[in-house]
Design a protein around this motif. Structure first.
Motif: not given
Lengths: 938, 106
Positions: A416-433
């Motif tokens: 998961a990645a967030a450029a400046y200005g972004e809030l990213v919530v990314d859920t996957g099999a090995v946890g949430r980022i």
């Protein structure tokens, strides 16, 4: 010294000076030896020493139960000799040459070794004063007793040489008059280490923020309406409900200011804190930033209201924030600090690089270097019921001119990645980022904060495995570094921690408030790994650094804005200090007596510095934080450890050059040297006053303005400080109602009196003997300086012929002050008053038959003196008209006064007159000039 | 909450205001300058129970739902949720000395 002075008549005065000790050089005497110069004190100490076992004379087995050290005799080598029990003391004597050694031997010293200019010796304590005056003896130092002590840290920071308990009271630098502030988990106010010898509490105020009850006294600026305040009276009456159930604050307080009295007056030195006579202000603080700020604000305000300097210890702090001193809390610390208000804080326990384990918590990179990645490992664990409990958090700060895309790659390769200005919530099999890269630049530093969290929410497995943080520059303009920290990591019920891997280090981990500019940040080094506890010898089980090395947990600097922190390093692993009776304590941590216990941490290091600050403020109450930092910086101990760099083997290529200062600051705290750097209060200088009568002049005249030297004074400063002579006292008498007593500088020094500047003057108002105190406006003698003075009478012209004048020096009236020690009236002088030879004045010069006190006449009368009563005495105008016949109504005498009135009792006009006297066979015609009308005052 | 006021809050405080508006929170308020009596009165009127005032930093407690009113004051620059302080007592893992060279305080 034999006076070589010759006076007007070259009267030899050698040997006639009453009661004045010979003035000569005197060696510097160790402050701890000074009590031995008092016969009463010697007798008291001799009795103590006579009861002592000889343990101090032989090597001690480290496991042996330490012999209680009975105060001064436990610090300085002493014994008693002979049936009379004469006290002897061990000395290290610095001498100028070998000749002095022979003089010492001749004076009764039992000489041991002679090494260079240092001589070891045993001497009768009663001879110390005499030894100090032997020519060529430069310094007398008491030989310290080498002993096994539990509280090693006082030796390590070299606080032991600066103060001592003599069995009844403290001497030296003790923090007296200073307040040590403890904002922590509280303090066991019932512990004997925080009570005076008379049993009274040393706590001048305790605010427990957790309880309710009487509120703390408002300060000049703030009022706090919660918590429970205990006054000293409450504590002494056992009516203070506060209990330190954690024990951390009591341990910290004991290190900074415990007096060791818990174990009794004979065991004081075993667990003494740095500032055993400081008073304490204590806050049991609620562990949030707002309550901590209020606690610090109250302590600072209260100390100021009490008019006392303050050394405030904060062995706690935050694990998040900008770490560049710009945060709100750091700003507040700077605001609260000031002259005599010094805040000391621990740097934190976030580790040093020489121990690359799970404590690695920081990484840094630079946008200009391109994409960079850092790995961390999540260990195996059992998932918690609440997925948010399995979490690792990263705080990121990067320069506001740069823009970063922040990425997190899971062990399964997903990202998961967030450029400046972004809030990213990314859920996957090995946890949430969760990546918060959308925060505005901080207005205080223009840098951008960001947050990363990985947790178990939505995960199909645990998060175990290697993770990567990836930083990709989108804009790289600043040329500065970005940083990230891992302030929180816990997985599973066992709270397993993620371990920083490639690119991680433990630099830049000093936290607030230690990052504040004004705060003195303290790191920790190792003084022991093992100790004798109540259950036997035990050791800390964590990494075994060498004793003397940096503690593995001691947070490394610098700050994010590249300021050097820590500011000093002090003992922090393991430190034995006061134990709260209300805290649960492992038996293995308790030492003999069960009232003290061992703890590790920079929390334990910080109060060493706070106590040291209290000692500095005792003599220099207005010191600024920057001044204290400069002093400890200049005097820190450097050794083989303080030059280590602790470079992490896996550190990022972007990290800045490694320097030892990032972990050690300037080095290890040296209290003795710091106090010396500030300037010890001088060994009080003695001013030696010698007074001798001057021979009377052959024909002292008493006409107006005549000066009669009466006494000569020699003032000599013996010591290393300037001395201000505030006043000298005399008794003066003589039949001149308007005469003055003068204190004149004798310009010539030894030799004929040459009156110079008038330093002071006082009226001698009546004929009866009067005490006249003279207050020299500026009579400051430099060290070893000598001043020659003259006490003289200045005549008004009103004295009759054949009048007698007397002046006597009164030793009890002398007032002086040492300008560094501020010790007053340290004077060595005649015990009895010293009288000048009576001076009988005349108004007639040899061969003269007539004199008058002034001409021109400015006062309202004129006094005529005759060698015998005149047969004629009359005043005329210049043209021959009689103004008054002085004998018309009076019997002629040798002294006659004309009140400037004529026969009609009217004042005569100013102008010229003619006086005609017939004295024996001589007729005298004297032209008088009256320049002031009669009645116009004198 | 007005965007201008919301922009003065840090994210943790914003989340508390949204998620737990009835909770009492400790905050640090940054003001334009050391607040005068009138400004302190406005802080109090906005619901802040003032603790310490140190330069331009004010500590206090406030019911979360009143935070927007506080942030709306023009002399308030920022409002931040007070950080927690880790429990200060360190871990103390000890065991019997097994090493004959154990450094017992020398």
């Amino acid at each position: 010294m034999t006076p070589t002075r010759r006076f007007l008549l070259a009267l030899a005065l050698a040997g006639v000076l009453p009661g004045v000790a010979a003035a000569q050089e005197r060696a510097y005497v160790d402050p701890l030896l000074r009590p031995l110069m008092d016969p009463v004190e010697r007798e008291r100490l001799a009795a103590i020493v006579a009861r002592m076992p000889v343990a101090a004379e032989r090597p001690l087995d480290p496991e042996e139960r330490p012999t209680p050290a009975p105060g001064l005799p436990g610090l300085i080598a002493m014994d008693v000799e002979g049936p009379a029990g004469a006290l002897r003391v061990g000395l290290l004597i610095r001498v100028r040459d070998r000749g002095a050694v022979e003089s010492l031997r001749a004076a009764g010293a039992e000489i041991g070794a002679v090494v260079g200019d240092v001589v070891t010796a045993r001497v009768p304590a009663s001879e110390l004063e005499r030894l100090a005056r032997i020519p060529g003896v430069l310094r007398l130092q008491g030989a310290r007793v080498a002993r096994f002590m539990h509280n090693l840290s006082m030796d390590r920071i070299r606080a032991t040489p600066v103060r001592a308990w003599d069995g009844e009271r403290w001497r030296g630098f003790t923090g007296e008059g200073v307040i040590v502030g403890i904002v922590d988990t509280g303090l066991d106010h019932r512990h004997g280490d925080f009570r005076r010898a008379d049993g009274g509490t040393r706590v001048v105020g305790l605010w427990d923020q957790h309880l309710s009850g009487p509120q703390p006294p408002p300060t000049a600026t703030d009022t706090f309406r919660y918590g429970h305040f205990c006054s000293p009276a409450d504590i002494d009456a056992s009516e203070c409900p506060h209990r330190d159930t954690n024990g951390h604050g009591t341990h910290v307080g004991g290190t900074a200011a415990g007096n060791g009295l818990e174990l009794g007056p004979d065991a004081v030195s075993r667990y003494t804190g740095v500032a055993p006579e400081a008073d304490l202000l204590v806050v049991a603080v609620i562990l949030t930033e707002d309550r901590l700020l209020e606690a610090v604000t109250w302590v600072v305000g209260r100390a100021r209201d009490l008019g006392r300097p303050l050394a405030l210890n904060l062995s706690l702090g935050f694990t998040t924030g900008p770490r560049d001193g710009t945060g709100d809390f750091d700003r507040a610390m700077n605001e609260l600090s000031g002259p005599g208000t010094i805040i000391v804080a621990s740097t934190g326990n976030h580790g040093s690089n020489h121990h690359p384990w799970e404590l690695l918590k920081h990484g840094t990179g630079q946008a200009a270097l391109g994409p960079m990645s850092f790995s961390f490992d999540v260990p195996a664990y059992s998932a918690s019921q609440n997925c948010q409990q399995d979490v690792t958090v990263f705080e990121v700060w990067y320069p506001g001119q740069d823009r970063l895309t922040i990425g997190v790659r899971r062990p399964d390769g997903t990202r998961a990645a967030a450029a400046y200005g972004e809030l990213v919530v990314d859920t996957g099999a090995v946890g949430r980022i969760i990546i918060e890269n959308d925060l505005d630049p901080d207005p205080d530093n223009a840098d951008i904060p960001a947050w990363i969290a990985v947790d178990g929410c939505g995960a199909e497995t645990t998060l175990t495995g290697e993770w990567r943080l990836e930083f990709t520059p989108d804009v790289a303009e600043s040329g500065r570094r970005y940083h990230f920290w891992m302030p929180l990591t816990r997985f599973g019920p066992g709270q397993a921690r993620a371990r920083g891997g490639a690119g991680f280090d433990n630099r830049y981990v000093v936290g607030s408030p230690a990052t504040a500019d004004s705060v003195i940040a303290v790191g920790a080094y190792v003084i022991r790994h093992c100790w004798t506890s109540v259950v036997g010898t035990v050791c800390g089980t964590d990494d075994r650094e060498a004793v003397g090395d940096l503690a593995v947990f001691s947070s490394g600097g610098p700050t994010r804005d590249e300021r050097i922190k820590p500011d000093i390093v002090a003992p922090g692993k393991w430190v034995i200090s006061s134990r709260s009776a209300d805290a649960e304590v492992q038996q293995a941590l308790l030492v003999e007596g069960r009232q003290h216990w061992a703890l590790p941490g920079t929390s334990m290091a910080s109060p060493h510095m706070a106590g040291a600050v209290a000692l500095m403020l005792q003599e220099h109450p207005d010191l600024l934080p920057g001044q204290i930092k400069a002093v400890v910086d200049a005097t820190a101990i450097q050794d083989q450890f303080t030059s280590r760099t602790y470079e992490a083997p896996t550190a990022s290529p972007a990290v800045p050059p490694v320097v030892p200062e990032h972990w050690w600051g300037p080095g290890k705290l040296d209290v003795d040297a710091a106090l010396a750097e500030l300037g010890y209060p001088a060994d009080p200088a003695t001013i030696i006053v010698q007074v001798q009568p001057l021979p009377p002049p052959e024909a002292p005249v008493s006409r107006r303005g005549a000066v009669l030297p009466m006494l000569q004074l020699r003032l000599h400063v013996e010591g290393d400080e300037p001395v201000d002579v505030l006043s000298l006292g005399f008794e003066a008498s003589g039949p001149d109602p308007e005469m003055r007593l003068l204190l004149l500088r004798d310009e010539a020094g030894p030799g004929p009196v040459t009156p110079g500047d008038t330093l002071a003057a006082g009226q001698v108002p009546a004929q009866e003997p009067r005490v006249v105190r003279l207050f020299p406006e500026e009579l400051v003698l430099q060290p070893q300086d000598t001043a020659w003075l003259v006490a003289a009478l200045e005549m008004s012209g009103a004295a009759p012929h054949a009048a007698t004048f007397r002046v006597t020096y009164l030793p009890g009236q002398t007032r002086t002050v040492g300008l560094e020690s501020l010790v007053t009236n340290q004077v060595e002088q005649p015990e009895a008053p010293v009288a000048a030879a009576p001076v009988r004045t005349t108004v007639l010069e040899p061969g003269e038959v007539f004199a008058l006190n002034e001409n021109p006449i400015r006062s309202n009368r004129v006094i005529f003196t005759f060698v015998e009563p005149p047969r004629r005495a009359a005043i005329y105008t210049p043209d021959g008209r009689l103004v008054i016949d002085l004998l018309e109504r009076r019997t002629p005498t040798e002294r006659m006064i004309w009140d400037l009135r004529n026969r009609q009792e009217a004042p005569v006009a100013p102008g010229a007159y003619l006086a005609i006297f017939e004295i024996g066979e001589v007729v005298v015609r004297e032209r008088l000039l009256i320049v002031r009308p009669a009645g116009g005052g004198s | 909450m007005a965007p201008e006021a919301a922009a003065k809050l840090d994210r943790p405080l914003r989340e508390v205001v949204e998620a737990s508006p009835d909770s009492v929170v400790g905050v640090l308020v940054r003001t334009r300058a050391h607040p005068e009596a009138g400004e302190r009165a406005q802080l109090s009127a906005a619901g802040l129970s003032i603790g310490a005032v140190v330069g331009d930093v004010v500590s206090g407690r406030i019911v979360a739902r009143h935070v927007p009113e506080l942030a709306a004051l023009d002399f308030v620059l920022r409002v931040r949720l007070a950080r927690p302080i880790p429990e200060p007592r360190p871990p103390t893992d000890v065991g019997p000395a097994s090493d004959p060279d154990s450094q017992c305080g020398s």
